[in-house]
Scaffold this motif. Structure first.
Motif, PDB file in Angstrom:
ATOM      1  N   TYR A  89      10.619  86.219 -63.550  1.00  0.00           N
ATOM      2  CA  TYR A  89      11.674  87.092 -64.050  1.00  0.00           C
ATOM      3  C   TYR A  89      12.379  87.825 -62.907  1.00  0.00           C
ATOM      4  O   TYR A  89      13.587  88.030 -62.936  1.00  0.00           O
ATOM      5  N   TRP A  90      11.618  88.227 -61.903  1.00  0.00           N
ATOM      6  CA  TRP A  90      12.209  88.888 -60.735  1.00  0.00           C
ATOM      7  C   TRP A  90      13.210  87.937 -60.074  1.00  0.00           C
ATOM      8  O   TRP A  90      14.347  88.304 -59.795  1.00  0.00           O
ATOM      9  N   ASN A  91      12.792  86.710 -59.836  1.00  0.00           N
ATOM     10  CA  ASN A  91      13.677  85.734 -59.192  1.00  0.00           C
ATOM     11  C   ASN A  91      14.874  85.388 -60.074  1.00  0.00           C
ATOM     12  O   ASN A  91      15.989  85.219 -59.562  1.00  0.00           O
ATOM     13  N   LEU A  92      14.667  85.291 -61.374  1.00  0.00           N
ATOM     14  CA  LEU A  92      15.772  84.991 -62.275  1.00  0.00           C
ATOM     15  C   LEU A  92      16.776  86.145 -62.282  1.00  0.00           C
ATOM     16  O   LEU A  92      17.987  85.926 -62.201  1.00  0.00           O
ATOM     17  N   GLY A  93      16.296  87.379 -62.352  1.00  0.00           N
ATOM     18  CA  GLY A  93      17.183  88.539 -62.310  1.00  0.00           C
ATOM     19  C   GLY A  93      17.965  88.598 -61.009  1.00  0.00           C
ATOM     20  O   GLY A  93      19.165  88.875 -60.994  1.00  0.00           O
ATOM     21  N   LEU A  94      17.300  88.311 -59.913  1.00  0.00           N
ATOM     22  CA  LEU A  94      17.948  88.279 -58.602  1.00  0.00           C
ATOM     23  C   LEU A  94      19.033  87.197 -58.569  1.00  0.00           C
ATOM     24  O   LEU A  94      20.150  87.438 -58.102  1.00  0.00           O
ATOM     25  N   ALA A  95      18.710  86.021 -59.079  1.00  0.00           N
ATOM     26  CA  ALA A  95      19.683  84.925 -59.099  1.00  0.00           C
ATOM     27  C   ALA A  95      20.876  85.256 -59.991  1.00  0.00           C
ATOM     28  O   ALA A  95      22.031  84.984 -59.625  1.00  0.00           O
ATOM     29  N   TYR A  96      20.607  85.852 -61.147  1.00  0.00           N
ATOM     30  CA  TYR A  96      21.709  86.246 -62.030  1.00  0.00           C
ATOM     31  C   TYR A  96      22.628  87.242 -61.323  1.00  0.00           C
ATOM     32  O   TYR A  96      23.842  87.136 -61.395  1.00  0.00           O
ATOM     33  N   ASP A 156      23.142  89.452 -67.720  1.00  0.00           N
ATOM     34  CA  ASP A 156      21.922  88.652 -67.737  1.00  0.00           C
ATOM     35  C   ASP A 156      20.887  89.220 -66.774  1.00  0.00           C
ATOM     36  O   ASP A 156      19.691  89.258 -67.085  1.00  0.00           O
ATOM     37  N   ALA A 157      21.344  89.683 -65.616  1.00  0.00           N
ATOM     38  CA  ALA A 157      20.419  90.286 -64.647  1.00  0.00           C
ATOM     39  C   ALA A 157      19.773  91.530 -65.239  1.00  0.00           C
ATOM     40  O   ALA A 157      18.552  91.695 -65.168  1.00  0.00           O
ATOM     41  N   ALA A 158      20.584  92.406 -65.830  1.00  0.00           N
ATOM     42  CA  ALA A 158      20.042  93.640 -66.407  1.00  0.00           C
ATOM     43  C   ALA A 158      19.044  93.332 -67.515  1.00  0.00           C
ATOM     44  O   ALA A 158      17.955  93.911 -67.569  1.00  0.00           O
ATOM     45  N   GLU A 159      19.404  92.422 -68.401  1.00  0.00           N
ATOM     46  CA  GLU A 159      18.504  92.068 -69.507  1.00  0.00           C
ATOM     47  C   GLU A 159      17.179  91.524 -68.976  1.00  0.00           C
ATOM     48  O   GLU A 159      16.107  91.903 -69.447  1.00  0.00           O
ATOM     49  N   THR A 160      17.250  90.670 -67.987  1.00  0.00           N
ATOM     50  CA  THR A 160      16.040  90.068 -67.414  1.00  0.00           C
ATOM     51  C   THR A 160      15.189  91.122 -66.708  1.00  0.00           C
ATOM     52  O   THR A 160      13.962  91.163 -66.881  1.00  0.00           O
ATOM     53  N   LEU A 161      15.819  91.999 -65.926  1.00  0.00           N
ATOM     54  CA  LEU A 161      15.068  92.979 -65.140  1.00  0.00           C
ATOM     55  C   LEU A 161      14.551  94.149 -65.966  1.00  0.00           C
ATOM     56  O   LEU A 161      13.734  94.930 -65.475  1.00  0.00           O
ATOM     57  N   MET A 162      14.981  94.252 -67.224  1.00  0.00           N
ATOM     58  CA  MET A 162      14.441  95.281 -68.126  1.00  0.00           C
ATOM     59  C   MET A 162      13.214  94.789 -68.892  1.00  0.00           C
ATOM     60  O   MET A 162      12.575  95.578 -69.582  1.00  0.00           O
ATOM     61  N   LEU A 185      18.317  96.208 -60.793  1.00  0.00           N
ATOM     62  CA  LEU A 185      18.701  96.646 -62.136  1.00  0.00           C
ATOM     63  C   LEU A 185      19.757  97.735 -62.042  1.00  0.00           C
ATOM     64  O   LEU A 185      20.758  97.711 -62.772  1.00  0.00           O
ATOM     65  N   ALA A 186      19.564  98.686 -61.149  1.00  0.00           N
ATOM     66  CA  ALA A 186      20.545  99.763 -60.972  1.00  0.00           C
ATOM     67  C   ALA A 186      21.907  99.199 -60.599  1.00  0.00           C
ATOM     68  O   ALA A 186      22.935  99.604 -61.156  1.00  0.00           O
ATOM     69  N   ALA A 187      21.929  98.259 -59.673  1.00  0.00           N
ATOM     70  CA  ALA A 187      23.198  97.646 -59.266  1.00  0.00           C
ATOM     71  C   ALA A 187      23.833  96.886 -60.421  1.00  0.00           C
ATOM     72  O   ALA A 187      25.055  96.951 -60.625  1.00  0.00           O
ATOM     73  N   SER A 188      23.025  96.179 -61.193  1.00  0.00           N
ATOM     74  CA  SER A 188      23.546  95.433 -62.346  1.00  0.00           C
ATOM     75  C   SER A 188      24.187  96.372 -63.351  1.00  0.00           C
ATOM     76  O   SER A 188      25.294  96.117 -63.850  1.00  0.00           O
ATOM     77  N   LEU A 189      23.506  97.462 -63.652  1.00  0.00           N
ATOM     78  CA  LEU A 189      24.035  98.429 -64.615  1.00  0.00           C
ATOM     79  C   LEU A 189      25.318  99.067 -64.100  1.00  0.00           C
ATOM     80  O   LEU A 189      26.269  99.282 -64.864  1.00  0.00           O
ATOM     81  N   ARG A 199      28.304  91.800 -52.380  1.00  0.00           N
ATOM     82  CA  ARG A 199      28.087  92.019 -53.807  1.00  0.00           C
ATOM     83  C   ARG A 199      26.872  92.927 -54.024  1.00  0.00           C
ATOM     84  O   ARG A 199      26.891  93.833 -54.849  1.00  0.00           O
ATOM     85  N   PHE A 200      25.823  92.678 -53.246  1.00  0.00           N
ATOM     86  CA  PHE A 200      24.628  93.513 -53.364  1.00  0.00           C
ATOM     87  C   PHE A 200      24.888  94.926 -52.836  1.00  0.00           C
ATOM     88  O   PHE A 200      24.568  95.906 -53.513  1.00  0.00           O
ATOM     89  N   THR A 201      25.432  95.031 -51.639  1.00  0.00           N
ATOM     90  CA  THR A 201      25.621  96.368 -51.068  1.00  0.00           C
ATOM     91  C   THR A 201      26.590  97.194 -51.910  1.00  0.00           C
ATOM     92  O   THR A 201      26.337  98.375 -52.142  1.00  0.00           O
ATOM     93  N   ASP A 202      27.651  96.589 -52.388  1.00  0.00           N
ATOM     94  CA  ASP A 202      28.595  97.328 -53.244  1.00  0.00           C
ATOM     95  C   ASP A 202      27.921  97.793 -54.531  1.00  0.00           C
ATOM     96  O   ASP A 202      28.151  98.912 -54.989  1.00  0.00           O
ATOM     97  N   GLY A 203      27.097  96.943 -55.107  1.00  0.00           N
ATOM     98  CA  GLY A 203      26.386  97.322 -56.331  1.00  0.00           C
ATOM     99  C   GLY A 203      25.400  98.450 -56.090  1.00  0.00           C
ATOM    100  O   GLY A 203      25.292  99.383 -56.894  1.00  0.00           O
ATOM    101  N   TYR A 204      24.673  98.374 -54.983  1.00  0.00           N
ATOM    102  CA  TYR A 204      23.721  99.442 -54.654  1.00  0.00           C
ATOM    103  C   TYR A 204      24.440 100.773 -54.455  1.00  0.00           C
ATOM    104  O   TYR A 204      23.987 101.816 -54.946  1.00  0.00           O
ATOM    105  N   LEU A 205      25.554 100.734 -53.760  1.00  0.00           N
ATOM    106  CA  LEU A 205      26.312 101.970 -53.533  1.00  0.00           C
ATOM    107  C   LEU A 205      26.878 102.501 -54.846  1.00  0.00           C
ATOM    108  O   LEU A 205      26.853 103.719 -55.087  1.00  0.00           O
TER     109      LEU A 205
END
Length: 107
Positions: free
Chosen positions: A15-22, A30-36, A49-53, A95-101
Protein backbone atom coordinates in the motif's frame (compact mmCIF):
# COMPACT_ATOMS: atom_id res chain seq x y z
CA UNK A 1 -2.50 -2.48 -8.27
CA UNK A 2 -1.85 -5.71 -10.14
CA UNK A 3 0.10 -7.08 -7.17
CA UNK A 4 -2.93 -6.43 -4.96
CA UNK A 5 -5.18 -8.28 -7.40
CA UNK A 6 -2.81 -11.25 -7.33
CA UNK A 7 -2.35 -11.21 -3.55
CA UNK A 8 -5.52 -10.28 -1.66
CA UNK A 9 -3.63 -10.26 1.69
CA UNK A 10 -0.45 -8.31 0.90
CA UNK A 11 2.13 -6.94 3.31
CA UNK A 12 1.63 -3.32 4.35
CA UNK A 13 4.40 -2.04 2.13
CA UNK A 14 2.32 -2.84 -0.98
CA UNK A 15 0.00 0.00 0.00
CA UNK A 16 2.89 2.37 0.74
CA UNK A 17 4.37 1.74 -2.70
CA UNK A 18 0.98 2.00 -4.40
CA UNK A 19 0.24 5.32 -2.67
CA UNK A 20 3.68 6.61 -3.64
CA UNK A 21 3.15 5.54 -7.26
CA UNK A 22 -0.30 7.14 -7.38
CA UNK A 23 1.12 10.41 -6.08
CA UNK A 24 4.02 10.36 -8.55
CA UNK A 25 1.50 9.81 -11.36
CA UNK A 26 -0.61 12.77 -10.22
CA UNK A 27 -3.45 10.53 -9.03
CA UNK A 28 -3.86 12.37 -5.73
CA UNK A 29 -7.30 11.04 -4.77
CA UNK A 30 -6.12 7.46 -5.28
CA UNK A 31 -2.96 8.21 -3.30
CA UNK A 32 -4.93 9.70 -0.41
CA UNK A 33 -7.40 6.81 -0.34
CA UNK A 34 -4.59 4.25 -0.38
CA UNK A 35 -2.47 6.01 2.27
CA UNK A 36 -5.46 6.33 4.63
CA UNK A 37 -5.86 2.56 4.81
CA UNK A 38 -5.32 1.09 8.28
CA UNK A 39 -2.49 -1.06 6.91
CA UNK A 40 -0.36 1.94 5.98
CA UNK A 41 -1.78 4.93 7.88
CA UNK A 42 1.23 5.62 10.05
CA UNK A 43 3.90 8.24 10.35
CA UNK A 44 5.96 7.78 7.16
CA UNK A 45 2.83 7.67 4.98
CA UNK A 46 1.58 10.93 6.45
CA UNK A 47 4.13 12.95 4.46
CA UNK A 48 2.77 11.81 1.11
CA UNK A 49 -0.80 11.74 2.40
CA UNK A 50 -0.44 15.38 3.44
CA UNK A 51 0.81 16.32 -0.02
CA UNK A 52 -2.01 14.37 -1.67
CA UNK A 53 -4.63 16.12 0.43
CA UNK A 54 -3.08 19.51 -0.30
CA UNK A 55 -3.21 18.80 -4.04
CA UNK A 56 -6.91 17.95 -3.63
CA UNK A 57 -7.57 21.28 -1.93
CA UNK A 58 -8.24 19.60 1.42
CA UNK A 59 -5.95 22.05 3.20
CA UNK A 60 -7.08 21.58 6.80
CA UNK A 61 -6.61 17.81 6.56
CA UNK A 62 -3.30 18.26 4.76
CA UNK A 63 -1.95 20.55 7.46
CA UNK A 64 -3.07 18.16 10.20
CA UNK A 65 -1.30 15.23 8.53
CA UNK A 66 1.80 17.40 8.08
CA UNK A 67 1.66 18.42 11.75
CA UNK A 68 1.47 14.78 12.82
CA UNK A 69 4.33 13.85 10.49
CA UNK A 70 6.51 16.67 11.86
CA UNK A 71 5.75 15.64 15.45
CA UNK A 72 7.57 12.38 14.73
CA UNK A 73 10.14 13.93 12.38
CA UNK A 74 10.92 17.36 13.85
CA UNK A 75 14.06 17.86 11.77
CA UNK A 76 12.38 17.20 8.41
CA UNK A 77 12.72 19.83 5.72
CA UNK A 78 11.58 19.64 2.12
CA UNK A 79 14.95 20.96 0.99
CA UNK A 80 16.84 18.31 2.96
CA UNK A 81 14.59 15.56 1.66
CA UNK A 82 14.89 16.77 -1.94
CA UNK A 83 18.69 16.78 -1.72
CA UNK A 84 18.64 13.03 -1.05
CA UNK A 85 16.26 12.07 -3.87
CA UNK A 86 17.31 10.85 -7.29
CA UNK A 87 14.38 11.20 -9.65
CA UNK A 88 15.07 10.76 -13.34
CA UNK A 89 12.42 13.34 -14.12
CA UNK A 90 12.89 16.71 -12.38
CA UNK A 91 9.15 17.37 -12.81
CA UNK A 92 8.37 14.41 -10.55
CA UNK A 93 10.66 15.75 -7.84
CA UNK A 94 8.97 19.14 -8.18
CA UNK A 95 5.55 17.49 -7.87
CA UNK A 96 6.63 16.09 -4.50
CA UNK A 97 8.31 19.23 -3.19
CA UNK A 98 5.41 21.46 -4.26
CA UNK A 99 2.94 19.11 -2.58
CA UNK A 100 4.96 19.00 0.64
CA UNK A 101 5.17 22.78 0.74
CA UNK A 102 1.45 23.14 0.02
CA UNK A 103 0.75 20.81 2.94
CA UNK A 104 2.74 23.08 5.25
CA UNK A 105 5.97 21.13 5.57
CA UNK A 106 8.95 23.45 6.07
CA UNK A 107 11.33 24.29 3.26
Amino acid sequence: AQALRLNPHPPDWYYWNLGLAYYAAGRYADAAETLMRDEVYRLPAKRILAASLARLGRDAEAHEEARQFLAGNPGFTVQGWAATQHFRDPATLKRFTDGYLAAGLPW
